[in-house]
Design an enzyme around this catalytic site. Structure first.
Site, PDB file in Angstrom:
ATOM      1  N   ASP A 234      -8.340   6.922   1.454  1.00 45.35           N
ATOM      2  CA  ASP A 234      -8.139   7.250   2.754  1.00 45.35           C
ATOM      3  C   ASP A 234      -7.849   6.072   3.503  1.00 45.35           C
ATOM      4  O   ASP A 234      -7.084   5.427   2.746  1.00 45.35           O
ATOM      5  CB  ASP A 234      -9.623   7.891   3.532  1.00 45.35           C
ATOM      6  CG  ASP A 234      -9.338   8.625   4.722  1.00 45.35           C
ATOM      7  OD1 ASP A 234      -8.684   7.957   5.675  1.00 45.35           O
ATOM      8  OD2 ASP A 234      -9.914   9.733   4.985  1.00 45.35           O
ATOM      9  N   HIS A 257      -4.497   5.413   3.022  1.00 45.01           N
ATOM     10  CA  HIS A 257      -3.842   5.658   4.356  1.00 45.01           C
ATOM     11  C   HIS A 257      -3.382   4.622   5.250  1.00 45.01           C
ATOM     12  O   HIS A 257      -2.861   4.668   6.391  1.00 45.01           O
ATOM     13  CB  HIS A 257      -4.685   6.707   4.957  1.00 45.01           C
ATOM     14  CG  HIS A 257      -4.849   8.038   4.330  1.00 45.01           C
ATOM     15  ND1 HIS A 257      -5.463   9.281   5.009  1.00 45.01           N
ATOM     16  CD2 HIS A 257      -4.276   8.589   3.146  1.00 45.01           C
ATOM     17  CE1 HIS A 257      -5.513  10.267   4.241  1.00 45.01           C
ATOM     18  NE2 HIS A 257      -4.697   9.771   3.011  1.00 45.01           N
TER      19      HIS A 257
END
Length: 427
Positions: A234, A257
């Protein structure tokens, strides 16, 4: 007679000198012993409290015992020695009655249990440090969440995945040197903390491990994060509501991310973030590079953010502001929004795989004060698409020629609806 007196004087002198040196030596030895005793009195080794360190026996009580002793001694060190693997269940190293200046010296390895029975009905965190003053975790050790059993969706484990290491309500926090890997969910979280320093750490989880943020900040101020390598599934660093005066620099991010502010304003909540600098960053093989994401219906603001010297490689979307963020199957349109203003991009270069710039801002509360200076983004050789920059209700200034051109995308000046900002709750 004079000769006898002289001989007596010489003997007395020699005796006094040797005695004096012996006394000095004894004193030095005694001082050294006292130093050793004092040092040992402030070090609390988990092995001395019954820890086995074999990776199988439950060492939780030993850790609790060592912490209880360290908690009472200012300037103490709780030692987790190298060469051992310690199985530790859910544990809280807590104040507020602990003295300040405690060091948690982590040189060994701490692993989480994988048995569902160890987690009961679920918990939000595995290892927690709460309500402490001047607490430091140092060393070359490893915290291993053994998260693969959680990522695979094991139906026997609780639905709530824990954060591996969390600090709550603490002031003067330092984390350095350690590695946090295979976290069940977020690797390292700071909640309601002030004066935080994180440097020379590593987080390591696969790019497809769900919600395994590297470092997560919320309601925390005066934070510096630098010289670290963050690989996760993430955001490498996630900056949430209540954060201000945050400096992030010299970070290597990927997979993951990217580095993000948000998501903010979920379920019509108020969110406030200000004074954030992210500079001297390398990002590779991530979903986004530097991103701000907010939900429709929220309130508050994101103000005064600088993204500078960002090098991206094979990043899907290097620059993004998304005020329509939604991780559900469907979200309804709403007029209120978290205001986004004063966002500066300087020297952002590298390659993208989908689109270079994406600004999707609110119709009722457009993004304002965006500046772009020295932007050079080219489609990756791996890219099957080469989309042009996308802008919606985004206003600002282009200070230098950009690659690709953003001139026909970013609106110049300020939005006409700037007055709406005064109607939302101030931060």
């Amino acid at each position: 007679m004079k000769g006898i007196k002289l001989i007596i004087a010489i003997v007395f002198s020699l005796w006094s000198s040797s005695t004096f040196e012996s006394c000095i030596a004894a004193t030095r030895g005694n001082y050294h012993w006292r130093k050793l005793k004092a040092a040992s009195a402030t070090n609390f080794n988990v092995l001395d409290y019954g820890a086995k360190g074999d990776g199988h026996a439950d060492d939780t009580k030993a850790f609790q015992g060592a912490w209880a002793a360290a908690c009472k001694t200012e300037g103490s060190t709780m030692v987790v020695p190298s060469g051992y693997v310690f199985l530790v269940k859910i544990i809280s190293f807590s104040g507020p009655n602990c003295v300040p200046n405690i060091v948690f010296q982590l040189d060994g390895k701490i692993i989480a249990p994988t048995s569902p029975s160890a987690w009961g009905s679920g918990t939000l965190q595995w290892l927690e440090f709460t309500k402490l003053s001047k607490i430091a975790i140092k060393g070359k050790g490893v915290i291993d969440g053994q998260g693969s059993v959680w990522w695979s969706g094991n139906g026997k484990l609780p639905g709530t995945k824990p954060t591996a290491l969390r600090f709550y309500g603490s002031n003067g926090v330092t984390v350095t040197g350690i590695t946090i890997q295979n976290s069940q969910q977020t690797h390292l979280k700071f909640d309601s903390c002030t004066n935080v320093q994180v440097f020379d750490i590593k987080t390591s989880s696969p790019g497809d491990s769900p919600n395994t943020d590297g470092i997560h900040l919320q309601n925390s101020q005066e934070v510096v994060i630098y010289s670290s390598t963050l690989a996760c599934g993430d955001d490498c660093i996630s900056i949430q509501t209540g954060c201000s005066n945050v400096l992030v620099h010299n970070i290597n991010c990927g997979p993951g991310h990217g580095i993000g502010i948000g998501s903010l304003g979920r379920e019509n909540t108020k969110a406030c973030v200000r004074n954030v600098t992210v500079r001297d960053i390398t990002i590779q093989n991530t979903l986004t590079g530097v991103r701000i994401k907010t939900w429709q219906g929220g309130s508050g603001s994101v103000q005064n953010v600088l993204f500078s010297n960002i090098q991206v490689t094979d990043v899907k979307t290097p620059i993004m502001i998304d005020q329509y963020y939604c991780d559900k199957s469907k979200c309804r349109n709403q007029t209120s929004a978290v205001a986004v203003s004063g966002i500066h991009y300087v020297n952002v270069k590298g390659t993208y795989t989908w689109e270079p710039v994406y600004f999707a801002c609110s119709d009722s509360l457009p993004c304002s004060g965006i500046t772009m200076d020295t932007i050079e983004l080219k489609a990756s050789q791996e890219s099957k698409n080469s989309n042009v920059p996308f802008c919606w209700a985004a206003y600002g200034e282009i200070k230098t020629k950009t690659v690709p051109p953003v001139d026909n995308c970013l609106e110049r000046g300020n939005p006409r609806s700037t007055g709406i900002i005064s109607k939302i709750d101030s931060c």
